[in-house]
Design a protein around this motif. Structure first.
Motif, PDB file in Angstrom:
ATOM      1  N   VAL A   5       0.867  -1.173   0.000  1.00  9.32           N
ATOM      2  CA  VAL A   5       0.000   0.000   0.000  1.00  9.32           C
ATOM      3  C   VAL A   5       0.905   1.225   0.000  1.00  9.32           C
ATOM      4  O   VAL A   5       1.677   1.433   0.925  1.00  9.32           O
ATOM      5  N   THR A   6       0.831   2.007  -1.066  1.00  9.85           N
ATOM      6  CA  THR A   6       1.709   3.177  -1.193  1.00  9.85           C
ATOM      7  C   THR A   6       0.872   4.441  -1.286  1.00  9.85           C
ATOM      8  O   THR A   6      -0.311   4.401  -1.630  1.00  9.85           O
ATOM      9  N   PHE A   7       1.508   5.566  -0.972  1.00 13.09           N
ATOM     10  CA  PHE A   7       0.828   6.858  -1.045  1.00 13.09           C
ATOM     11  C   PHE A   7       1.705   7.818  -1.822  1.00 13.09           C
ATOM     12  O   PHE A   7       2.869   8.018  -1.494  1.00 13.09           O
ATOM     13  N   ASP A   8       1.141   8.374  -2.893  1.00 16.14           N
ATOM     14  CA  ASP A   8       1.869   9.351  -3.706  1.00 16.14           C
ATOM     15  C   ASP A   8       1.157  10.680  -3.661  1.00 16.14           C
ATOM     16  O   ASP A   8      -0.052  10.749  -3.938  1.00 16.14           O
ATOM     17  N   LEU A   9       1.891  11.717  -3.319  1.00 19.05           N
ATOM     18  CA  LEU A   9       1.345  13.077  -3.364  1.00 19.05           C
ATOM     19  C   LEU A   9       1.637  13.669  -4.730  1.00 19.05           C
ATOM     20  O   LEU A   9       2.792  13.732  -5.151  1.00 19.05           O
ATOM     21  N   HIS A  10       0.583  14.066  -5.439  1.00 17.47           N
ATOM     22  CA  HIS A  10       0.756  14.605  -6.790  1.00 17.47           C
ATOM     23  C   HIS A  10       0.860  16.125  -6.791  1.00 17.47           C
ATOM     24  O   HIS A  10       1.491  16.707  -7.664  1.00 17.47           O
ATOM     25  N   ALA A  11       0.171  16.765  -5.835  1.00 18.28           N
ATOM     26  CA  ALA A  11       0.131  18.236  -5.851  1.00 18.28           C
ATOM     27  C   ALA A  11      -0.171  18.769  -4.461  1.00 18.28           C
ATOM     28  O   ALA A  11      -0.843  18.105  -3.668  1.00 18.28           O
ATOM     29  N   ARG A  12       0.353  19.955  -4.211  1.00 20.41           N
ATOM     30  CA  ARG A  12       0.013  20.681  -2.984  1.00 20.41           C
ATOM     31  C   ARG A  12      -0.388  22.089  -3.369  1.00 20.41           C
ATOM     32  O   ARG A  12       0.195  22.687  -4.265  1.00 20.41           O
ATOM     33  N   ASP A  13      -1.383  22.624  -2.664  1.00 20.05           N
ATOM     34  CA  ASP A  13      -1.793  24.006  -2.864  1.00 20.05           C
ATOM     35  C   ASP A  13      -2.112  24.567  -1.486  1.00 20.05           C
ATOM     36  O   ASP A  13      -3.128  24.213  -0.899  1.00 20.05           O
ATOM     37  N   GLY A  14      -1.208  25.399  -0.952  1.00 15.07           N
ATOM     38  CA  GLY A  14      -1.307  25.748   0.466  1.00 15.07           C
ATOM     39  C   GLY A  14      -1.078  24.466   1.254  1.00 15.07           C
ATOM     40  O   GLY A  14      -0.137  23.725   0.989  1.00 15.07           O
ATOM     41  N   LYS A  15      -1.952  24.191   2.206  1.00 15.59           N
ATOM     42  CA  LYS A  15      -1.843  22.934   2.949  1.00 15.59           C
ATOM     43  C   LYS A  15      -2.627  21.806   2.281  1.00 15.59           C
ATOM     44  O   LYS A  15      -2.479  20.645   2.649  1.00 15.59           O
ATOM     45  N   ALA A  16      -3.490  22.151   1.330  1.00 14.94           N
ATOM     46  CA  ALA A  16      -4.324  21.134   0.664  1.00 14.94           C
ATOM     47  C   ALA A  16      -3.461  20.239  -0.212  1.00 14.94           C
ATOM     48  O   ALA A  16      -2.522  20.706  -0.866  1.00 14.94           O
ATOM     49  N   ARG A  17      -3.782  18.935  -0.210  1.00 10.89           N
ATOM     50  CA  ARG A  17      -2.961  17.948  -0.916  1.00 10.89           C
ATOM     51  C   ARG A  17      -3.845  17.083  -1.815  1.00 10.89           C
ATOM     52  O   ARG A  17      -4.945  16.706  -1.435  1.00 10.89           O
ATOM     53  N   ALA A  18      -3.328  16.759  -2.997  1.00  8.79           N
ATOM     54  CA  ALA A  18      -3.992  15.795  -3.886  1.00  8.79           C
ATOM     55  C   ALA A  18      -3.016  14.665  -4.162  1.00  8.79           C
ATOM     56  O   ALA A  18      -1.834  14.900  -4.387  1.00  8.79           O
ATOM     57  N   GLY A  19      -3.518  13.438  -4.122  1.00  6.19           N
ATOM     58  CA  GLY A  19      -2.642  12.291  -4.347  1.00  6.19           C
ATOM     59  C   GLY A  19      -3.436  11.023  -4.557  1.00  6.19           C
ATOM     60  O   GLY A  19      -4.602  11.073  -4.983  1.00  6.19           O
ATOM     61  N   ALA A  20      -2.805   9.893  -4.274  1.00  6.51           N
ATOM     62  CA  ALA A  20      -3.476   8.610  -4.440  1.00  6.51           C
ATOM     63  C   ALA A  20      -2.843   7.572  -3.525  1.00  6.51           C
ATOM     64  O   ALA A  20      -1.618   7.518  -3.374  1.00  6.51           O
ATOM     65  N   ILE A  21      -3.701   6.767  -2.906  1.00  7.57           N
ATOM     66  CA  ILE A  21      -3.260   5.603  -2.148  1.00  7.57           C
ATOM     67  C   ILE A  21      -3.449   4.400  -3.072  1.00  7.57           C
ATOM     68  O   ILE A  21      -4.548   4.184  -3.587  1.00  7.57           O
ATOM     69  N   GLN A  22      -2.380   3.666  -3.308  1.00  2.00           N
ATOM     70  CA  GLN A  22      -2.458   2.488  -4.183  1.00  2.00           C
ATOM     71  C   GLN A  22      -2.558   1.240  -3.319  1.00  2.00           C
ATOM     72  O   GLN A  22      -1.695   0.993  -2.483  1.00  2.00           O
ATOM     73  N   THR A  23      -3.637   0.475  -3.487  1.00  4.23           N
ATOM     74  CA  THR A  23      -3.786  -0.795  -2.779  1.00  4.23           C
ATOM     75  C   THR A  23      -3.869  -1.919  -3.805  1.00  4.23           C
ATOM     76  O   THR A  23      -4.029  -1.664  -5.000  1.00  4.23           O
ATOM     77  N   THR A  24      -3.790  -3.152  -3.323  1.00  2.96           N
ATOM     78  CA  THR A  24      -3.879  -4.288  -4.249  1.00  2.96           C
ATOM     79  C   THR A  24      -5.281  -4.378  -4.865  1.00  2.96           C
ATOM     80  O   THR A  24      -5.455  -5.013  -5.891  1.00  2.96           O
ATOM     81  N   ARG A  25      -6.255  -3.722  -4.255  1.00  3.66           N
ATOM     82  CA  ARG A  25      -7.626  -3.752  -4.790  1.00  3.66           C
ATOM     83  C   ARG A  25      -8.004  -2.497  -5.557  1.00  3.66           C
ATOM     84  O   ARG A  25      -9.156  -2.311  -5.927  1.00  3.66           O
ATOM     85  N   GLY A  26      -7.038  -1.630  -5.761  1.00  3.58           N
ATOM     86  CA  GLY A  26      -7.334  -0.437  -6.552  1.00  3.58           C
ATOM     87  C   GLY A  26      -6.815   0.833  -5.907  1.00  3.58           C
ATOM     88  O   GLY A  26      -6.267   0.825  -4.811  1.00  3.58           O
ATOM     89  N   ARG A  27      -7.028   1.917  -6.628  1.00  5.69           N
ATOM     90  CA  ARG A  27      -6.466   3.221  -6.277  1.00  5.69           C
ATOM     91  C   ARG A  27      -7.510   4.060  -5.563  1.00  5.69           C
ATOM     92  O   ARG A  27      -8.666   4.110  -5.977  1.00  5.69           O
ATOM     93  N   ILE A  28      -7.094   4.710  -4.494  1.00  5.13           N
ATOM     94  CA  ILE A  28      -7.964   5.631  -3.763  1.00  5.13           C
ATOM     95  C   ILE A  28      -7.453   7.038  -4.039  1.00  5.13           C
ATOM     96  O   ILE A  28      -6.366   7.419  -3.593  1.00  5.13           O
ATOM     97  N   ARG A  29      -8.226   7.799  -4.806  1.00  3.90           N
ATOM     98  CA  ARG A  29      -7.823   9.173  -5.116  1.00  3.90           C
ATOM     99  C   ARG A  29      -8.075  10.046  -3.882  1.00  3.90           C
ATOM    100  O   ARG A  29      -9.141   9.941  -3.263  1.00  3.90           O
ATOM    101  N   THR A  30      -7.093  10.876  -3.535  1.00  8.86           N
ATOM    102  CA  THR A  30      -7.247  11.745  -2.373  1.00  8.86           C
ATOM    103  C   THR A  30      -7.179  13.216  -2.795  1.00  8.86           C
ATOM    104  O   THR A  30      -6.476  13.521  -3.744  1.00  8.86           O
ATOM    105  N   PRO A  31      -7.936  14.092  -2.100  1.00  7.84           N
ATOM    106  CA  PRO A  31      -8.785  13.837  -0.955  1.00  7.84           C
ATOM    107  C   PRO A  31      -9.922  12.863  -1.288  1.00  7.84           C
ATOM    108  O   PRO A  31     -10.529  12.963  -2.362  1.00  7.84           O
TER     109      PRO A  31
END
Length: 376
Positions: A5-31
């Motif tokens: 299970v990995t977590f990649d941060l793609h972007a930051r804007d101020g304190k707000a963050r966009a990324g994705a948690i990768q699991t064996t069952r699929g990707r969780i887009r964050t927020p």
């Protein structure tokens, strides 16, 4: 600590963050907003309907599932994903909050909690080790540490004592979890609304080491101002390269405010529970479908929404089926609310990635302040 299970941060804007948690069952887009499937179902929704709203992950409830139908039974039937026909990731909570809020005659010790079921009064033990075992039997992709969640307001001394117990339980949860590639374990920061205690808790969790970190003990009656006050500093105390999960939040403006302060994941029963009681969330704020103003209104709940309730049904119809206590009312209003929540998450991810989060946030609040469209 091996984990797929990995977590990649793609972007930051101020304190707000966009990324994705990768699991064996699929990707969780964050927020990410996680609909709550308490008893292996999001009430009034088919799993494929929940997926159609844009949800990447569901929350299952350890306390409810251990009591009925039982974790061992679900494991024998192939695990929670197969049992409830949801192939995407599942996060399970530890059961701690429900034991504190629902169970009768509970007794708290260093070892864990002994309680009586709110269903049939049967006696149960829940310890950090048993909570982890139940979540593993369910097959959760993301497992939560067992913690105690004290009700606020409470004295600093009571909050400190509870937080330190939770930290000792976090260590035991980590040991019980062991090394399970493909599954993640999240620690839970406690400490009420006291910065010093939050810092002590974060330090203890970082020392143990987790795949993600939750902020617990908020949204328990302290109010939005106090919650945002804690979120000004609490997320910054947690590792930047791991997901941060604010438990049990919330209303649309709570969610937007939490993301603005560095939160990546949230869950709440509000959109589904509100749908069943006729409360509808739209871009223009909240409306109550049972109000008589809707009974002759041929317009949709929200003309810009693409959910089935808005595409195919009028306010007049939704008012009628709600007043008639028809099951379709719960189905359509829950679908709409969940769709709206996922739409907010998608818009925030896009705005953060584009570096336009502050503008998006202003427009979001401005639109909601306008209130619902004028009655006909």
């Amino acid at each position: 600590m091996a984990s797929h299970v990995t977590f990649d941060l793609h972007a930051r804007d101020g304190k707000a963050r966009a990324g994705a948690i990768q699991t064996t069952r699929g990707r969780i887009r964050t927020p990410a907003f996680m609909p709550v499937g308490t008893a292996a179902t999001v009430k009034a929704m088919l799993p494929e309907s929940v997926a159609a709203t844009g949800a990447d992950v569901l929350l299952g409830n350890t306390y409810h599932l251990m009591l009925r139908p039982g974790a061992e039974r679900i494991a024998a039937l192939g695990g929670l994903h197969r049992f409830m026909n949801w192939e995407k990731p599942i996060l399970t909570d530890s059961g701690g909050f429900q034991v504190m809020s629902l169970a009768g005659l509970r007794k708290l010790t260093e070892r864990g909690v002994t309680f009586r079921s709110h269903i049939d009064g049967s006696k149960h033990d829940l310890t950090p080790e048993r909570s982890i075992e139940i979540q593993q039997l369910l097959g959760a992709d993301i497992v939560m540490c067992f913690d105690e969640c004290p009700a606020l307001p409470a004295t600093d001394a009571a909050v400190a004592e509870s937080m330190r117990l939770s930290m000792r339980w976090a260590k035991r949860s980590r040991e019980a979890f062991g090394d399970r590639p493909g599954h993640a374990l999240f620690g839970i920061q406690q400490g009420g609304v006291t910065e010093e205690l939050r810092g002590e808790s974060a330090e203890a969790l970082r020392e143990i080491g987790f795949d993600g970190y939750a902020i617990g003990g908020l949204a328990v009656g302290e109010g939005q101002e106090a919650m945002f006050g804690v979120l000004e500093y609490a997320p910054d105390m947690l590792p930047r390269n791991k997901p941060r999960y604010l438990m049990g939040v919330g209303k649309p403006d709570d969610i937007v405010g939490a993301v603005a302060r560095g939160i990546d994941m949230m869950d709440c029963v509000l959109p589904s529970r509100s749908g069943r009681t006729g409360q509808v969330f739209t871009r223009h704020g909240v409306l109550n479908i049972k109000n008589a103003r809707h009974q002759d209104d041929p317009r949709p709940l929200d003309e810009a929404c693409g959910c089935p309730a808005c595409r195919n049904y009028s306010r007049a119809y939704l008012h009628h089926v709600f007043r008639s206590q028809e099951i379709i009312s719960s189905m359509l209003l829950t679908w709409h609310n969940l769709h709206y929540y996922q739409q907010i998450m998608a818009e925030m991810r896009d705005a953060i990635t584009a570096g336009q989060f502050a503008d998006w946030q202003s427009a979001f609040h401005r639109q909601r302040e306008q209130g619902d469209i004028e009655p006909l």
